[in-house]
Write a protein that holds these residues in place. Structure first.
Motif, PDB file in Angstrom:
ATOM      1  N   VAL A  11      72.598  16.378 -65.874  1.00  0.00           N
ATOM      2  CA  VAL A  11      72.166  15.388 -64.886  1.00  0.00           C
ATOM      3  C   VAL A  11      72.721  14.047 -65.317  1.00  0.00           C
ATOM      4  O   VAL A  11      72.674  13.688 -66.498  1.00  0.00           O
ATOM      5  CB  VAL A  11      70.625  15.340 -64.801  1.00  0.00           C
ATOM      6  CG1 VAL A  11      70.166  14.154 -63.962  1.00  0.00           C
ATOM      7  CG2 VAL A  11      70.079  16.636 -64.227  1.00  0.00           C
ATOM      8  N   VAL A  12      73.252  13.300 -64.354  1.00  0.00           N
ATOM      9  CA  VAL A  12      73.819  11.987 -64.669  1.00  0.00           C
ATOM     10  C   VAL A  12      73.355  10.956 -63.646  1.00  0.00           C
ATOM     11  O   VAL A  12      73.331  11.228 -62.449  1.00  0.00           O
ATOM     12  CB  VAL A  12      75.365  12.053 -64.754  1.00  0.00           C
ATOM     13  CG1 VAL A  12      75.980  12.531 -63.468  1.00  0.00           C
ATOM     14  CG2 VAL A  12      75.970  10.722 -65.142  1.00  0.00           C
ATOM     15  N   GLY A  13      72.954   9.795 -64.146  1.00  0.00           N
ATOM     16  CA  GLY A  13      72.536   8.704 -63.277  1.00  0.00           C
ATOM     17  C   GLY A  13      73.735   7.890 -62.835  1.00  0.00           C
ATOM     18  O   GLY A  13      74.574   7.514 -63.661  1.00  0.00           O
ATOM     19  N   VAL A  14      73.820   7.613 -61.536  1.00  0.00           N
ATOM     20  CA  VAL A  14      74.934   6.847 -60.973  1.00  0.00           C
ATOM     21  C   VAL A  14      74.356   5.656 -60.224  1.00  0.00           C
ATOM     22  O   VAL A  14      73.671   5.832 -59.222  1.00  0.00           O
ATOM     23  CB  VAL A  14      75.780   7.719 -60.011  1.00  0.00           C
ATOM     24  CG1 VAL A  14      76.928   6.915 -59.436  1.00  0.00           C
ATOM     25  CG2 VAL A  14      76.274   8.975 -60.709  1.00  0.00           C
ATOM     26  N   ASP A  15      74.634   4.448 -60.727  1.00  0.00           N
ATOM     27  CA  ASP A  15      74.089   3.250 -60.065  1.00  0.00           C
ATOM     28  C   ASP A  15      75.157   2.350 -59.465  1.00  0.00           C
ATOM     29  O   ASP A  15      74.849   1.278 -58.967  1.00  0.00           O
ATOM     30  CB  ASP A  15      73.213   2.460 -61.044  1.00  0.00           C
ATOM     31  CG  ASP A  15      73.998   1.851 -62.193  1.00  0.00           C
ATOM     32  OD1 ASP A  15      75.238   1.974 -62.234  1.00  0.00           O
ATOM     33  OD2 ASP A  15      73.358   1.236 -63.066  1.00  0.00           O
ATOM     34  N   GLY A  16      76.408   2.765 -59.513  1.00  0.00           N
ATOM     35  CA  GLY A  16      77.475   1.950 -58.945  1.00  0.00           C
ATOM     36  C   GLY A  16      78.119   1.005 -59.930  1.00  0.00           C
ATOM     37  O   GLY A  16      79.035   0.269 -59.585  1.00  0.00           O
ATOM     38  N   SER A  20      78.345   3.530 -65.174  1.00  0.00           N
ATOM     39  CA  SER A  20      77.894   4.785 -64.570  1.00  0.00           C
ATOM     40  C   SER A  20      79.072   5.652 -64.149  1.00  0.00           C
ATOM     41  O   SER A  20      78.978   6.876 -64.166  1.00  0.00           O
ATOM     42  CB  SER A  20      76.936   4.542 -63.401  1.00  0.00           C
ATOM     43  OG  SER A  20      77.606   4.099 -62.248  1.00  0.00           O
ATOM     44  N   TYR A  21      80.211   5.032 -63.798  1.00  0.00           N
ATOM     45  CA  TYR A  21      81.409   5.825 -63.494  1.00  0.00           C
ATOM     46  C   TYR A  21      81.877   6.537 -64.762  1.00  0.00           C
ATOM     47  O   TYR A  21      82.253   7.705 -64.723  1.00  0.00           O
ATOM     48  CB  TYR A  21      82.559   4.952 -62.976  1.00  0.00           C
ATOM     49  CG  TYR A  21      82.242   4.072 -61.800  1.00  0.00           C
ATOM     50  CD1 TYR A  21      81.234   4.388 -60.894  1.00  0.00           C
ATOM     51  CD2 TYR A  21      82.974   2.916 -61.589  1.00  0.00           C
ATOM     52  CE1 TYR A  21      80.969   3.563 -59.812  1.00  0.00           C
ATOM     53  CE2 TYR A  21      82.706   2.087 -60.513  1.00  0.00           C
ATOM     54  CZ  TYR A  21      81.702   2.412 -59.632  1.00  0.00           C
ATOM     55  OH  TYR A  21      81.429   1.594 -58.566  1.00  0.00           O
ATOM     56  N   GLU A  22      81.846   5.813 -65.888  1.00  0.00           N
ATOM     57  CA  GLU A  22      82.229   6.417 -67.172  1.00  0.00           C
ATOM     58  C   GLU A  22      81.276   7.568 -67.504  1.00  0.00           C
ATOM     59  O   GLU A  22      81.702   8.623 -67.973  1.00  0.00           O
ATOM     60  CB  GLU A  22      82.199   5.383 -68.297  1.00  0.00           C
ATOM     61  CG  GLU A  22      83.261   4.337 -68.212  1.00  0.00           C
ATOM     62  CD  GLU A  22      84.652   4.857 -68.486  1.00  0.00           C
ATOM     63  OE1 GLU A  22      84.811   5.867 -69.199  1.00  0.00           O
ATOM     64  OE2 GLU A  22      85.608   4.246 -67.970  1.00  0.00           O
ATOM     65  N   ALA A  23      79.980   7.350 -67.284  1.00  0.00           N
ATOM     66  CA  ALA A  23      78.997   8.389 -67.567  1.00  0.00           C
ATOM     67  C   ALA A  23      79.240   9.620 -66.698  1.00  0.00           C
ATOM     68  O   ALA A  23      79.162  10.757 -67.172  1.00  0.00           O
ATOM     69  CB  ALA A  23      77.583   7.845 -67.345  1.00  0.00           C
ATOM     70  N   LEU A  24      79.558   9.406 -65.434  1.00  0.00           N
ATOM     71  CA  LEU A  24      79.808  10.510 -64.519  1.00  0.00           C
ATOM     72  C   LEU A  24      81.055  11.297 -64.930  1.00  0.00           C
ATOM     73  O   LEU A  24      81.053  12.532 -64.950  1.00  0.00           O
ATOM     74  CB  LEU A  24      79.931   9.987 -63.091  1.00  0.00           C
ATOM     75  CG  LEU A  24      80.062  11.003 -61.979  1.00  0.00           C
ATOM     76  CD1 LEU A  24      78.964  12.049 -62.020  1.00  0.00           C
ATOM     77  CD2 LEU A  24      80.058  10.290 -60.634  1.00  0.00           C
ATOM     78  N   VAL A  98      62.921   8.495 -62.016  1.00  0.00           N
ATOM     79  CA  VAL A  98      63.614   9.585 -61.327  1.00  0.00           C
ATOM     80  C   VAL A  98      64.423  10.404 -62.324  1.00  0.00           C
ATOM     81  O   VAL A  98      64.379  11.638 -62.321  1.00  0.00           O
ATOM     82  CB  VAL A  98      64.517   9.020 -60.202  1.00  0.00           C
ATOM     83  CG1 VAL A  98      65.480  10.079 -59.682  1.00  0.00           C
ATOM     84  CG2 VAL A  98      63.668   8.454 -59.071  1.00  0.00           C
ATOM     85  N   LEU A  99      65.156   9.730 -63.207  1.00  0.00           N
ATOM     86  CA  LEU A  99      65.986  10.445 -64.183  1.00  0.00           C
ATOM     87  C   LEU A  99      65.138  11.181 -65.225  1.00  0.00           C
ATOM     88  O   LEU A  99      65.471  12.297 -65.627  1.00  0.00           O
ATOM     89  CB  LEU A  99      66.965   9.486 -64.848  1.00  0.00           C
ATOM     90  CG  LEU A  99      68.035   8.928 -63.913  1.00  0.00           C
ATOM     91  CD1 LEU A  99      68.831   7.832 -64.607  1.00  0.00           C
ATOM     92  CD2 LEU A  99      68.946  10.038 -63.404  1.00  0.00           C
ATOM     93  N   ILE A 100      64.053  10.579 -65.649  1.00  0.00           N
ATOM     94  CA  ILE A 100      63.168  11.246 -66.608  1.00  0.00           C
ATOM     95  C   ILE A 100      62.579  12.511 -65.985  1.00  0.00           C
ATOM     96  O   ILE A 100      62.523  13.563 -66.626  1.00  0.00           O
ATOM     97  CB  ILE A 100      62.075  10.282 -67.114  1.00  0.00           C
ATOM     98  CG1 ILE A 100      62.715   9.209 -68.016  1.00  0.00           C
ATOM     99  CG2 ILE A 100      60.967  11.036 -67.850  1.00  0.00           C
ATOM    100  CD1 ILE A 100      61.830   8.010 -68.299  1.00  0.00           C
ATOM    101  N   LEU A 109      70.956  14.892 -70.201  1.00  0.00           N
ATOM    102  CA  LEU A 109      70.902  13.746 -69.296  1.00  0.00           C
ATOM    103  C   LEU A 109      71.936  12.735 -69.770  1.00  0.00           C
ATOM    104  O   LEU A 109      71.981  12.407 -70.962  1.00  0.00           O
ATOM    105  CB  LEU A 109      69.508  13.108 -69.298  1.00  0.00           C
ATOM    106  CG  LEU A 109      69.331  11.817 -68.500  1.00  0.00           C
ATOM    107  CD1 LEU A 109      69.616  12.029 -67.019  1.00  0.00           C
ATOM    108  CD2 LEU A 109      67.928  11.261 -68.704  1.00  0.00           C
ATOM    109  N   VAL A 110      72.781  12.254 -68.863  1.00  0.00           N
ATOM    110  CA  VAL A 110      73.821  11.285 -69.197  1.00  0.00           C
ATOM    111  C   VAL A 110      73.585  10.022 -68.377  1.00  0.00           C
ATOM    112  O   VAL A 110      73.415  10.098 -67.156  1.00  0.00           O
ATOM    113  CB  VAL A 110      75.232  11.865 -68.911  1.00  0.00           C
ATOM    114  CG1 VAL A 110      76.307  10.862 -69.313  1.00  0.00           C
ATOM    115  CG2 VAL A 110      75.430  13.192 -69.629  1.00  0.00           C
TER     116      VAL A 110
END
Length: 148
Positions: A11-16, A20-24, A98-100, A109-110
Protein backbone atom coordinates in the motif's frame (compact mmCIF):
# COMPACT_ATOMS: atom_id res chain seq x y z
CA UNK A 1 1.08 -25.41 -10.70
CA UNK A 2 -0.58 -22.35 -9.23
CA UNK A 3 0.76 -21.07 -5.90
CA UNK A 4 -1.60 -21.00 -2.94
CA UNK A 5 0.49 -18.34 -1.20
CA UNK A 6 -1.21 -14.94 -0.98
CA UNK A 7 0.26 -12.20 -3.14
CA UNK A 8 2.04 -9.55 -1.07
CA UNK A 9 0.14 -6.27 -0.91
CA UNK A 10 2.10 -3.02 -0.97
CA UNK A 11 0.00 0.00 0.00
CA UNK A 12 1.35 3.42 -0.90
CA UNK A 13 0.09 6.88 -0.02
CA UNK A 14 -0.11 9.35 -2.92
CA UNK A 15 -0.69 13.02 -2.09
CA UNK A 16 0.53 14.70 -5.27
CA UNK A 17 3.94 15.68 -3.91
CA UNK A 18 7.19 14.72 -5.64
CA UNK A 19 8.03 12.57 -2.59
CA UNK A 20 4.82 10.61 -3.10
CA UNK A 21 5.73 10.01 -6.76
CA UNK A 22 9.06 8.59 -5.58
CA UNK A 23 7.23 6.44 -3.03
CA UNK A 24 4.83 5.15 -5.69
CA UNK A 25 7.67 4.27 -8.08
CA UNK A 26 9.58 2.59 -5.23
CA UNK A 27 6.50 0.58 -4.26
CA UNK A 28 5.96 -0.53 -7.88
CA UNK A 29 9.57 -1.69 -8.23
CA UNK A 30 9.42 -3.53 -4.91
CA UNK A 31 6.10 -5.20 -5.75
CA UNK A 32 7.52 -6.37 -9.06
CA UNK A 33 10.53 -7.91 -7.27
CA UNK A 34 8.41 -9.82 -4.75
CA UNK A 35 5.54 -10.70 -7.09
CA UNK A 36 3.17 -8.42 -5.21
CA UNK A 37 0.45 -5.93 -6.00
CA UNK A 38 0.39 -2.18 -5.38
CA UNK A 39 -2.58 -0.29 -4.05
CA UNK A 40 -2.15 3.47 -4.43
CA UNK A 41 -4.30 5.43 -1.99
CA UNK A 42 -5.07 9.12 -2.32
CA UNK A 43 -6.80 10.65 0.66
CA UNK A 44 -7.94 14.15 1.45
CA UNK A 45 -9.42 15.64 4.57
CA UNK A 46 -12.08 18.35 4.49
CA UNK A 47 -12.80 18.31 8.22
CA UNK A 48 -11.45 20.81 10.70
CA UNK A 49 -9.90 19.20 13.77
CA UNK A 50 -10.68 21.51 16.71
CA UNK A 51 -7.93 20.05 18.93
CA UNK A 52 -5.32 21.40 16.51
CA UNK A 53 -6.86 24.83 16.36
CA UNK A 54 -6.27 24.42 12.65
CA UNK A 55 -8.28 23.89 9.54
CA UNK A 56 -8.28 21.44 6.69
CA UNK A 57 -5.86 22.36 3.94
CA UNK A 58 -8.56 22.25 1.25
CA UNK A 59 -11.99 22.27 2.88
CA UNK A 60 -13.79 22.85 -0.44
CA UNK A 61 -12.18 19.97 -2.36
CA UNK A 62 -14.86 17.66 -3.73
CA UNK A 63 -14.72 14.08 -4.99
CA UNK A 64 -14.38 15.03 -8.65
CA UNK A 65 -11.50 17.41 -7.92
CA UNK A 66 -9.80 14.79 -5.75
CA UNK A 67 -10.23 12.18 -8.50
CA UNK A 68 -8.70 14.59 -11.02
CA UNK A 69 -5.72 15.33 -8.76
CA UNK A 70 -5.18 11.63 -8.12
CA UNK A 71 -5.11 11.00 -11.86
CA UNK A 72 -2.60 13.82 -12.32
CA UNK A 73 -0.41 12.39 -9.56
CA UNK A 74 -0.45 8.91 -11.11
CA UNK A 75 0.41 10.38 -14.51
CA UNK A 76 3.28 12.36 -12.99
CA UNK A 77 4.65 9.25 -11.29
CA UNK A 78 4.21 7.05 -14.36
CA UNK A 79 4.17 9.16 -17.54
CA UNK A 80 2.59 7.20 -20.35
CA UNK A 81 1.87 3.83 -18.82
CA UNK A 82 0.99 2.71 -15.30
CA UNK A 83 2.34 -0.56 -13.91
CA UNK A 84 0.12 -3.56 -14.63
CA UNK A 85 -2.22 -4.45 -11.79
CA UNK A 86 -1.92 -1.08 -10.04
CA UNK A 87 -5.01 -0.61 -7.89
CA UNK A 88 -6.23 2.92 -7.25
CA UNK A 89 -8.22 3.91 -4.19
CA UNK A 90 -9.62 7.34 -3.38
CA UNK A 91 -10.69 7.86 0.25
CA UNK A 92 -11.99 10.94 2.06
CA UNK A 93 -10.48 11.17 5.52
CA UNK A 94 -7.37 12.04 7.46
CA UNK A 95 -4.49 10.68 5.33
CA UNK A 96 -2.55 9.13 8.20
CA UNK A 97 -5.65 7.42 9.62
CA UNK A 98 -6.64 6.11 6.18
CA UNK A 99 -3.15 4.69 5.59
CA UNK A 100 -2.90 3.20 9.08
CA UNK A 101 -6.25 1.42 8.53
CA UNK A 102 -5.04 0.19 5.13
CA UNK A 103 -1.86 -1.14 6.76
CA UNK A 104 -3.96 -3.70 8.64
CA UNK A 105 -4.37 -5.72 5.43
CA UNK A 106 -1.01 -4.84 3.83
CA UNK A 107 2.36 -6.52 3.90
CA UNK A 108 4.16 -3.20 3.49
CA UNK A 109 3.16 0.47 3.68
CA UNK A 110 5.14 3.01 1.63
CA UNK A 111 4.90 6.75 2.19
CA UNK A 112 6.80 9.76 0.95
CA UNK A 113 8.57 12.22 3.22
CA UNK A 114 7.80 15.82 2.31
CA UNK A 115 10.35 17.30 4.68
CA UNK A 116 7.99 19.50 6.65
CA UNK A 117 9.63 20.33 9.94
CA UNK A 118 9.66 22.52 13.00
CA UNK A 119 6.45 24.17 14.10
CA UNK A 120 4.37 22.92 11.16
CA UNK A 121 5.09 19.30 12.10
CA UNK A 122 4.20 19.98 15.73
CA UNK A 123 0.84 21.50 14.77
CA UNK A 124 -0.19 19.22 11.94
CA UNK A 125 1.69 16.03 12.64
CA UNK A 126 3.58 14.21 9.98
CA UNK A 127 1.75 11.53 7.98
CA UNK A 128 4.95 9.56 7.50
CA UNK A 129 5.81 9.81 11.18
CA UNK A 130 2.34 8.75 12.34
CA UNK A 131 2.30 5.86 9.90
CA UNK A 132 5.75 4.69 11.03
CA UNK A 133 4.59 4.75 14.65
CA UNK A 134 1.14 3.20 14.28
CA UNK A 135 0.99 1.03 11.15
CA UNK A 136 0.17 -2.64 11.51
CA UNK A 137 2.89 -3.65 9.02
CA UNK A 138 6.43 -2.55 8.17
CA UNK A 139 6.71 0.99 6.77
CA UNK A 140 9.15 2.38 4.21
CA UNK A 141 9.56 6.15 4.12
CA UNK A 142 10.89 7.38 0.76
CA UNK A 143 12.46 10.79 0.39
CA UNK A 144 12.08 12.92 -2.69
CA UNK A 145 14.98 12.37 -5.09
CA UNK A 146 16.52 15.83 -5.13
CA UNK A 147 19.20 16.58 -7.67
CA UNK A 148 22.10 18.77 -6.45
Amino acid sequence: MESLEPVPLVVVGVDGSPASYEALRWAARYAELVGGEVEAIHSWDTWVTPSWGGRAIEPDLDLEQARHRFGQALEAAFPGERPPGLRERLVEGDPSEVLIRASERADLLVVGHRGRGGFARTMLGSVSQRCAQHAACPVVVVRENRKP
